[in-house]
Scaffold this motif. Sequence first.
Motif, PDB file in Angstrom:
ATOM      1  N   GLU A   1       0.836  -1.201   0.000  1.00  0.00           N
ATOM      2  CA  GLU A   1       0.000   0.000   0.000  1.00  0.00           C
ATOM      3  C   GLU A   1       0.871   1.250   0.000  1.00  0.00           C
ATOM      4  O   GLU A   1       0.534   2.247  -0.647  1.00  0.00           O
ATOM      5  N   GLU A   2       2.002   1.205   0.689  1.00  0.00           N
ATOM      6  CA  GLU A   2       2.909   2.344   0.690  1.00  0.00           C
ATOM      7  C   GLU A   2       3.585   2.494  -0.672  1.00  0.00           C
ATOM      8  O   GLU A   2       3.786   3.609  -1.154  1.00  0.00           O
TER       9      GLU A   2
ATOM     10  N   GLN B   1       1.190   4.188  -3.046  1.00  0.00           N
ATOM     11  CA  GLN B   1       0.488   5.338  -2.492  1.00  0.00           C
ATOM     12  C   GLN B   1       0.251   6.426  -3.539  1.00  0.00           C
ATOM     13  O   GLN B   1      -0.854   6.959  -3.665  1.00  0.00           O
ATOM     14  N   ASP B   2       1.272   6.778  -4.324  1.00  0.00           N
ATOM     15  CA  ASP B   2       1.124   7.828  -5.331  1.00  0.00           C
ATOM     16  C   ASP B   2       0.132   7.419  -6.415  1.00  0.00           C
ATOM     17  O   ASP B   2      -0.663   8.253  -6.892  1.00  0.00           O
TER      18      ASP B   2
ATOM     19  N   GLU C   1      -3.361   7.756  -5.028  1.00  0.00           N
ATOM     20  CA  GLU C   1      -3.792   9.155  -4.956  1.00  0.00           C
ATOM     21  C   GLU C   1      -4.156   9.684  -6.343  1.00  0.00           C
ATOM     22  O   GLU C   1      -5.146  10.410  -6.498  1.00  0.00           O
TER      23      GLU C   1
ATOM     24  N   TYR D   1      -6.139  -0.794  -2.829  1.00  0.00           N
ATOM     25  CA  TYR D   1      -5.351  -1.083  -4.023  1.00  0.00           C
ATOM     26  C   TYR D   1      -6.063  -0.578  -5.267  1.00  0.00           C
ATOM     27  O   TYR D   1      -7.301  -0.448  -5.285  1.00  0.00           O
TER      28      TYR D   1
END
Length: 828
Positions: free
Chosen positions: A479-480, A483-484, A487, A514
């Motif tokens: 998930e990290e 992240q971009d 978003e 996701y």
Amino acid sequence: MHIKLSLTGFLCSTVFLFASSMSLAQTPSAAQIEQFKRLPAAQQQALAKQYGVDLKALGQSSAQPNLEQAASGNIRRAASSESTAVEDVAAESNAVKVSNSVDLTEAKKKKVTRQKLKQFGYELFDGEPGSFMPATDIPIPSEYIMGPGDNIIVQLYGKNNQSHALTINREGEIQFPNLGPMAVAGLSFTDVKALIGTTVSEQMIGVKVSVTVGKLRSIRIFILGAAKLPGSYTINSLSTMTNALFASGGISKTGSLRNIQLKRGGQLITSLDLYELLLNGDTSSDTRLLPGDVIFIPSIGKTVGVNGEVRRPAIYELKDESTSEEVVALAGGFLPTAFPQVSRIERINESGERTLVDVNLESEQGKSLLIKDADILQVFSVLDTMENVVLLEGHVKRPGGQAWHKGLHVSDVIGSVSDLQPNPDLSVAIIVRELEPTRKIEVKLFSPILALEGPYSNSDPELNARDKIIIFDYRSNREEILQDIIENISVQADQYQRRQLVSVNGSVRFPGEYPLPSNASAKDVIALAGGLTDRAFSLAAEITRFEIDAQKQQSIKHINFTLSDAASQILTAEDAIHIKRLPNWNGTETVVLEGEVVFPGSYIIQRGETLSQVIKRAGGLTEYAFIEASIFSRAQLRQLESTRLKELRQQLTSDIAAANVQDQNVGADAQIDAQQLLRAMDGMRPTGRMVIDLANIIEQSEFHDVSLKNGDRLMVPKQSQSVTVVGEVQYATSHIYDSSLSVNDYIERSGGENLKADKKRIYVVRANGSVFLPSESRWFKRGENAIQPGDTVVVPLDAERMKKLTLWGSVSEIVYRMALGAAAVASF
């Protein structure tokens, strides 16, 4: 003062004439109106109010233009839609275009940010002046002009050996012994050597001569104009123009670097351009100075700023340069990252407004574009984004870009598993793709192992330009990593397309949110979340779906499925998958048995298992076990004790502070005791001890047995023969157990109570952790409450001495008990 009064009189007379004209209903003359308009706004308003002049009647606005704002670099643009057209300056080419002015209010919202430019060349004078003075121990140039004060050393040898140090006097002569005066001032050093040599050879037969220069004279010159420190300077006679400039501290930023004038006797001798020295290393114009010379520094000439992708961004003074190509050459040329085709000039036009001129510095028209004073040339860089490449990121050995060509597949970018780092996730990876023409992004899934096993097959996706491949591993939080991307997908959502995201929670490796690939199934998204954990329940999973009907009403739908059917469950935007855990799954839970146990160690327990059952599994206790002194601790109780201890410490600190503020007669001794107790609390470590009756538990009494939890610990010590006395006694220590001794006897053996003791609250802590309080009938008698081996007698502190510290007694008791527990644990 006279000037100030004259100016005031002029202003008053101007307004008086103005007011007289208005009062007589006459129209002011154009000269009067022009004089009035030249006044500052504040004076216009004040004088007009004094004489009753109506500014509106004159069509004169009291508002003045904000010159600071106009000069700040903000670009002006007219609000009218008709003024947005672009004027083509170069009629035959699009090389140069002028943009209309931008409204200042809009420019504030979108500030043009650029690097702050410095004037070029002025940092040359930042060093110490002395370090730039000429050397005096070097050979004298042959063209050096001799003058009064110079010292000439004459060495005679041959028939007559003598040495003379001769100084040129004010008349320009040297007094040569035996030869008389010689006029040498104004001659070059070469001519002086020839003159002395000829004279000696003619008048001194058989004598030869060697002529050198000794100490040189000093000369006085003047540095005037825009110097940092203008004035008169005494310098070495070998000094040049640059030496003198350094001696004076250099040139101020209002002075010119390109037209430094050397004047001698009122005539212009030469001009020095420091840019030739700084840019080309040319010192040919750096003339040597003579006494009385004047170096004059005029004001700076036309300037232009060059910013962006050039080698020396700065503000340059113009001399003969007139075109953009010549200005770029001043700045050292373009950097490799420059994109000259898209450059821009910020310019002040004839109306005093700032405009933008787009220019292609690669074209002939752009290179020959005339530069004006105060222009700022901005050279932009190439774009950071790379075209016709494919990016590889994530758990790979060589992340980066690779040239794209039509027909490029994943297997061409990732040649083999050896190109990946150890322990990659070969079951799933993603491709992030930009969609044309909107450049929105979407995500596609593929299996790296299938792509490598079947090159150019359906499992090996064909790539597009600007695709990004991301490879995962089994340790990094996905998930990290995404992240971009998450978003960016979120901001793409609108009323026609919901967020193309799904969430996965429960028994998967990486729960979270996701991107939703097109036509993705629940199986695909579970794989994207790292796959199932070992505790996943395969017979039941759930999809929660948020649906919006035609009336824009939201409804929630729950879809149950088994993991074997996950491939058939096609997901929609914002679905939430929940993977359930195996029923009754608690993982591995252990307890520890220590001390006098037949087989001590760590034991895995099952749900509901009791202490007696684990002791039986461990072979029971040894014959030396001191059952009554066994210590049973629990991790959860340690956490509760730690929390409670922190709360008590904070409250006790507050009570001490309140007692000090309110002057509650808290004595000095009591204050010391309080601070000692606080330090004792800081050193306490929670034990999490729980009092149990181990003897009854071993006898398999269901009433006393303990259900075990993960992290429980049982410590069974050896038999003890001591009784300990602690607290407010003269000497706290342990004594050999004697059945004939009472509590008072043990206290007396420790020296008795001290003055701080509370004799009414003495208590006994049993070896198993239980506490017996004083009893009028049985406290000092034998029987049930008699002292036993392993017991501890506690003589507490008299809490009445701290009248307002209500927590004193309870806190001190807790500290005593925790100390006893910690000591017991430490004995193992």
